[in-house]
Design a protein around this motif. Structure first.
Motif: not given
Length: 295
Positions: A21-25, A271-287
């Motif tokens: 959650l905090p990583l996504i925000v 499991f985004l805390d284990t995968n920075p690439r996945g976190l970035g992809l989600l943030a880009e998709a929301v943007a």
């Protein structure tokens, strides 16, 4: 131009336990979005003040399903909800596995017992182990497996759920789940990353609602067959929209072919805390959904 406001939708348990959650925000704020975590059932939220509401860790939805679905419908009238309310409603009941099978997707064989259906020990007396679970559940709640010779216990489990006016799934226990379930994460329909997790139902005849939901996680590289099966499941979702996020949980059948255990479109751990690439992809998709990036 004003900054797009994004609600990252969670729950009381999500605020406490969701490490993503905090990583996504933070990642969304890094994309120039005004993001904040918001509980879905908070009394004082003006949902029309958000440009987009992204469901993440609404982990109590299964125990409050009617309230949650009503919230999704209402929120959709005030802002854009992702994943969208009709998709959420469809995915909230595991009867969707039967629909996926009818559309040609390989799934674990699934039979549904409805409240009022007659059943007996013969329905659970199989050569191998059998799994009994409610059609509405999260985190393997009220779920157990039974060995041959435990048909009476499996029947009691099913009747307990049916007496609570809950539909029941009966499935074979896949022996090769001992090699791990495969959790494949997708963002906007594209594969992001995968993990392998250990089996949950390690003891027969035991219904443990406090078990660790994702034991022994490890990064995993899916096979081509697993990617094809997961993609087929996503393609069979009855929606004109591609899910913003999805997790497809697979296991191997007796022929070592992948089958869908669950297709999670509401609040899966990504499991985004284990995968920075996945976190970035989600943030880009929301943007992109908020109009700040090219789709």
């Amino acid at each position: 131009m004003s900054t797009a406001r994004i609600a990252v939708v969670t729950s009381g348990a999500g605020f406490e336990y969701d490490v993503d959650l905090p990583l996504i925000v933070a990642a969304l704020r890094g994309e120039g979005l005004a993001a904040q975590a918001v509980a879905w059932d908070a009394d004082d939220v003006a949902w029309d003040g958000f440009d987009l509401a992204v469901i993440r860790s609404t982990w109590d939805y299964a125990t409050r399903l009617d309230d949650f679905l009503a919230w999704a419908d209402l929120t959709s009238r005030h802002t854009r909800l992702l994943n969208p309310a009709p998709m959420v409603r469809w995915n909230s009941d595991k009867r969707y596995l039967v629909e996926l099978s009818e559309r040609g997707v390989p799934v674990v064989p699934t039979r549904v017992l409805e409240p009022g259906d007659q059943c007996g020990e013969a329905d659970f007396d199989r050569a191998g182990d059998v799994v009994v679970k409610p059609t509405v559940s999260a985190g393997a709640r009220d779920t157990a497996r039974y060995e041959p010779g435990q048909a009476a216990a499996a029947l009691r489990h099913a009747r307990m759920l049916l007496d609570q006016d809950r539909a029941v799934l009966i499935q074979p226990y896949l022996r090769l789940v001992a090699e791990g379930e495969r959790a494949l994460v997708f963002v906007r329909g594209a594969f992001s990353h995968a993990l392998r997790k250990g089996p949950l139902l390690t003891e027969s005849g035991v219904m443990d609602n406090f078990r660790v939901p994702h034991p022994d996680l490890a990064p995993y590289r899916p096979t081509e067959a697993e990617l094809l099966t997961a993609s087929a499941a996503l393609a069979a979702v009855p929606s004109p929209q591609t899910p913003l996020f999805a997790r497809v949980d697979l296991a191997l059948d007796e022929h070592r072919e992948p089958v869908v255990m669950e297709l999670e479109l509401i609040e899966p751990n990504l499991f985004l805390d284990t995968n920075p690439r996945g976190l970035g992809l989600l943030a880009e998709a929301v943007a992109a959904e908020a109009g700040l990036r090219a789709a």
